[in-house]
Design a protein around this motif. Structure first.
Motif, PDB file in Angstrom:
ATOM      1  N   LEU A  91       0.809  -1.209   0.000  1.00 16.43           N
ATOM      2  CA  LEU A  91       0.000   0.000   0.000  1.00 16.43           C
ATOM      3  C   LEU A  91       0.847   1.266   0.000  1.00 16.43           C
ATOM      4  O   LEU A  91       0.539   2.209  -0.753  1.00 16.43           O
ATOM      5  N   PRO A  92       1.927   1.348   0.814  1.00 17.86           N
ATOM      6  CA  PRO A  92       2.759   2.566   0.753  1.00 17.86           C
ATOM      7  C   PRO A  92       3.347   2.816  -0.641  1.00 17.86           C
ATOM      8  O   PRO A  92       3.443   3.969  -1.073  1.00 17.86           O
ATOM      9  N   LEU A  93       3.731   1.743  -1.354  1.00 23.85           N
ATOM     10  CA  LEU A  93       4.250   1.908  -2.712  1.00 23.85           C
ATOM     11  C   LEU A  93       3.187   2.469  -3.645  1.00 23.85           C
ATOM     12  O   LEU A  93       3.468   3.313  -4.504  1.00 23.85           O
ATOM     13  N   TYR A  94       1.955   2.003  -3.459  1.00 25.38           N
ATOM     14  CA  TYR A  94       0.863   2.489  -4.307  1.00 25.38           C
ATOM     15  C   TYR A  94       0.514   3.937  -3.981  1.00 25.38           C
ATOM     16  O   TYR A  94       0.172   4.710  -4.885  1.00 25.38           O
ATOM     17  N   LEU A  95       0.604   4.311  -2.726  1.00 26.23           N
ATOM     18  CA  LEU A  95       0.364   5.710  -2.366  1.00 26.23           C
ATOM     19  C   LEU A  95       1.446   6.612  -2.957  1.00 26.23           C
ATOM     20  O   LEU A  95       1.158   7.708  -3.447  1.00 26.23           O
ATOM     21  N   LEU A  96       2.700   6.139  -2.910  1.00 30.14           N
ATOM     22  CA  LEU A  96       3.782   6.906  -3.521  1.00 30.14           C
ATOM     23  C   LEU A  96       3.577   7.007  -5.030  1.00 30.14           C
ATOM     24  O   LEU A  96       3.778   8.076  -5.637  1.00 30.14           O
ATOM     25  N   ALA A  97       3.158   5.900  -5.642  1.00 31.51           N
ATOM     26  CA  ALA A  97       2.895   5.906  -7.085  1.00 31.51           C
ATOM     27  C   ALA A  97       1.763   6.866  -7.430  1.00 31.51           C
ATOM     28  O   ALA A  97       1.809   7.542  -8.460  1.00 31.51           O
ATOM     29  N   SER A  98       0.747   6.942  -6.566  1.00 35.62           N
ATOM     30  CA  SER A  98      -0.363   7.864  -6.831  1.00 35.62           C
ATOM     31  C   SER A  98       0.101   9.318  -6.770  1.00 35.62           C
ATOM     32  O   SER A  98      -0.391  10.175  -7.511  1.00 35.62           O
ATOM     33  N   LEU A  99       1.070   9.597  -5.899  1.00 35.04           N
ATOM     34  CA  LEU A  99       1.611  10.951  -5.801  1.00 35.04           C
ATOM     35  C   LEU A  99       2.389  11.318  -7.069  1.00 35.04           C
ATOM     36  O   LEU A  99       2.223  12.418  -7.623  1.00 35.04           O
ATOM     37  N   VAL A 100       3.226  10.381  -7.534  1.00 34.29           N
ATOM     38  CA  VAL A 100       3.968  10.608  -8.781  1.00 34.29           C
ATOM     39  C   VAL A 100       2.987  10.765  -9.942  1.00 34.29           C
ATOM     40  O   VAL A 100       3.144  11.642 -10.803  1.00 34.29           O
ATOM     41  N   PHE A 101       1.977   9.913  -9.965  1.00 35.42           N
ATOM     42  CA  PHE A 101       0.927   9.978 -10.980  1.00 35.42           C
ATOM     43  C   PHE A 101       0.295  11.368 -11.008  1.00 35.42           C
ATOM     44  O   PHE A 101       0.118  11.977 -12.064  1.00 35.42           O
ATOM     45  N   SER A 102      -0.017  11.899  -9.837  1.00 41.70           N
ATOM     46  CA  SER A 102      -0.685  13.195  -9.753  1.00 41.70           C
ATOM     47  C   SER A 102       0.244  14.333 -10.171  1.00 41.70           C
ATOM     48  O   SER A 102      -0.181  15.269 -10.854  1.00 41.70           O
ATOM     49  N   VAL A 103       1.517  14.263  -9.771  1.00 41.63           N
ATOM     50  CA  VAL A 103       2.474  15.315 -10.148  1.00 41.63           C
ATOM     51  C   VAL A 103       2.588  15.394 -11.671  1.00 41.63           C
ATOM     52  O   VAL A 103       2.540  16.489 -12.263  1.00 41.63           O
ATOM     53  N   VAL A 104       2.742  14.239 -12.322  1.00 41.28           N
ATOM     54  CA  VAL A 104       2.872  14.221 -13.783  1.00 41.28           C
ATOM     55  C   VAL A 104       1.572  14.662 -14.439  1.00 41.28           C
ATOM     56  O   VAL A 104       1.569  15.446 -15.395  1.00 41.28           O
ATOM     57  N   HIS A 105       0.445  14.166 -13.903  1.00 44.80           N
ATOM     58  CA  HIS A 105      -0.853  14.511 -14.473  1.00 44.80           C
ATOM     59  C   HIS A 105      -1.120  16.010 -14.380  1.00 44.80           C
ATOM     60  O   HIS A 105      -1.481  16.667 -15.371  1.00 44.80           O
ATOM     61  N   VAL A 106      -0.940  16.574 -13.208  1.00 41.72           N
ATOM     62  CA  VAL A 106      -1.230  17.996 -13.006  1.00 41.72           C
ATOM     63  C   VAL A 106      -0.261  18.866 -13.795  1.00 41.72           C
ATOM     64  O   VAL A 106      -0.664  19.835 -14.457  1.00 41.72           O
ATOM     65  N   GLY A 107       1.037  18.518 -13.759  1.00 40.15           N
ATOM     66  CA  GLY A 107       2.017  19.310 -14.494  1.00 40.15           C
ATOM     67  C   GLY A 107       1.748  19.315 -15.994  1.00 40.15           C
ATOM     68  O   GLY A 107       1.764  20.373 -16.643  1.00 40.15           O
ATOM     69  N   GLY A 108       1.477  18.141 -16.548  1.00 37.47           N
ATOM     70  CA  GLY A 108       1.191  18.060 -17.972  1.00 37.47           C
ATOM     71  C   GLY A 108      -0.110  18.734 -18.345  1.00 37.47           C
ATOM     72  O   GLY A 108      -0.214  19.395 -19.382  1.00 37.47           O
ATOM     73  N   MET A 109      -1.120  18.550 -17.492  1.00 38.50           N
ATOM     74  CA  MET A 109      -2.434  19.148 -17.730  1.00 38.50           C
ATOM     75  C   MET A 109      -2.348  20.675 -17.743  1.00 38.50           C
ATOM     76  O   MET A 109      -2.900  21.332 -18.644  1.00 38.50           O
ATOM     77  N   VAL A 110      -1.652  21.254 -16.781  1.00 42.12           N
ATOM     78  CA  VAL A 110      -1.512  22.713 -16.719  1.00 42.12           C
ATOM     79  C   VAL A 110      -0.748  23.223 -17.940  1.00 42.12           C
ATOM     80  O   VAL A 110      -1.106  24.253 -18.526  1.00 42.12           O
ATOM     81  N   GLY A 111       0.300  22.486 -18.342  1.00 43.77           N
ATOM     82  CA  GLY A 111       1.063  22.891 -19.517  1.00 43.77           C
ATOM     83  C   GLY A 111       0.204  22.913 -20.776  1.00 43.77           C
ATOM     84  O   GLY A 111       0.277  23.860 -21.569  1.00 43.77           O
ATOM     85  N   LEU A 112      -0.618  21.882 -20.964  1.00 41.44           N
ATOM     86  CA  LEU A 112      -1.505  21.840 -22.134  1.00 41.44           C
ATOM     87  C   LEU A 112      -2.538  22.961 -22.087  1.00 41.44           C
ATOM     88  O   LEU A 112      -2.856  23.569 -23.121  1.00 41.44           O
ATOM     89  N   ARG A 113      -3.051  23.251 -20.906  1.00 47.01           N
ATOM     90  CA  ARG A 113      -4.041  24.321 -20.792  1.00 47.01           C
ATOM     91  C   ARG A 113      -3.421  25.685 -21.099  1.00 47.01           C
ATOM     92  O   ARG A 113      -4.037  26.529 -21.762  1.00 47.01           O
ATOM     93  N   GLN A 114      -2.216  25.896 -20.631  1.00 47.17           N
ATOM     94  CA  GLN A 114      -1.551  27.165 -20.921  1.00 47.17           C
ATOM     95  C   GLN A 114      -1.321  27.334 -22.421  1.00 47.17           C
ATOM     96  O   GLN A 114      -1.503  28.435 -22.968  1.00 47.17           O
TER      97      GLN A 114
END
Length: 297
Positions: A91-114
């Motif tokens: 579970l801790p590995l999956y929580l860490l993976a979800s954080l990495v997932f969110s960082v990449v998702h949000v960063g890429g999403m904001v870049g595309l929106r800009q």
């Protein structure tokens, strides 16, 4: 005629990747369309002149990043599979993976929106970074969990349809009827039925995460084991490990094709082509009684 004899499941497996990609695309297309309409309705309640393209940019940018991250989520769940007996440790590995997932998702999403807003002559403001990222992470962790759940349920259904192998257990009392350390047969469960597969009928084995697929008569039966563990329990006079991910039945090899790299390809009776690494090649030729005359053009 041959195709007509195949079951629906077998025909599906023949085009599995195409179907999987199409289903994910349809799912996200429907989700993006619905979310865009809902967002537009809400915004036009406040401002009837609100431009329709903005909600489309919001939702489509998020969807594009989700689709881009999907193969990585599939890879991660295959590399670090969840089971009832290990979910607390992982579970801790999956929580860490979800954080990495969110960082990449949000960063890429904001870049595309800009980029989209600049194209339309506007400016996209993400807002206070920490507050907005926390808000987005709360949504992303749920999306990540749903993706993992869908992937694992899908794999579970496929395993049940194709059958899942296991080693014979020791009896509750008395000596075993068959050897357990060197199994002659494997138990296969498929759609509520159980049957035995002779070890000699296994053509080759392939590692797949925490499973090893037993290839028997054109079918793959996943066995929960590592390739090293099951290799130690197979009869050494019949099976040999030829690659970090493959074990072959020596009686099912048709020919050995030498490669310039020092590796080789094994052509099997079922028409499969199995890689053989250079470190195993000499031993394989000796054990299989092969010579350079067995080279395939």
């Amino acid at each position: 005629m041959i195709e007509s004899r195949k079951s629906v499941h077998e025909r599906y497996l023949g085009h599995r990747t195409t179907y999987e990609m199409a289903l994910w695309l349809l799912f996200y297309l429907a989700n993006t369309t619905a979310n865009s309409l809902v967002a537009l309705i809400e915004m036009r309640r406040r401002d009837p002149a609100f431009p329709a393209w903005e909600p489309v940019v919001w939702e489509s940018s998020s969807t594009l990043l989700m689709l881009a991250l999907l193969p990585l989520v599939v890879w991660f769940t295959r590399r670090v599979p969840l089971h009832w007996d290990n979910w607390r440790r992982r579970l801790p590995l999956y929580l860490l993976a979800s954080l990495v997932f969110s960082v990449v998702h949000v960063g890429g999403m904001v870049g595309l929106r800009q980029l989209a807003y600049a194209w339309m002559g506007g400016h996209y403001d993400f807002g206070p970074v920490l507050r907005e990222f926390f808000y987005e992470y709360l949504k992303d962790v749920r999306s990540f969990a749903w993706m993992v759940a869908i992937i694992e349920v899908y794999r579970f259904i496929l395993r049940r349809l194709q059958g899942e192998a296991s080693l014979l257990d020791l009896p509750d009392s008395g000596p075993p009827v068959e050897p357990v350390d060197r199994p002659d047969r494997f138990l296969v469960r498929k759609l509520g039925r159980e049957f035995l597969v002779a070890a000699a009928d296994i053509e080759w084995l392939q590692a797949s995460g925490n499973y090893v697929n037993l290839h028997v008569n054109g079918r793959d039966y996943p066995l929960r084991s590592t390739i090293a563990s099951i290799g130690d329990r197979l009869a050494p006079d019949l099976f040999m490990r030829v690659h970090r991910s493959y074990i072959v039945n020596l009686d099912r090899i048709v020919s050995i094709e030498s490669l310039d790299t020092g590796d080789a390809r094994l052509h099997m009776k079922d028409a499969a082509v199995i890689p053989c690494s250079r470190r195993h090649r000499a031993e394989l030729r000796e054990r299989a009684g092969a010579s350079d005359s067995s080279r395939v053009a």
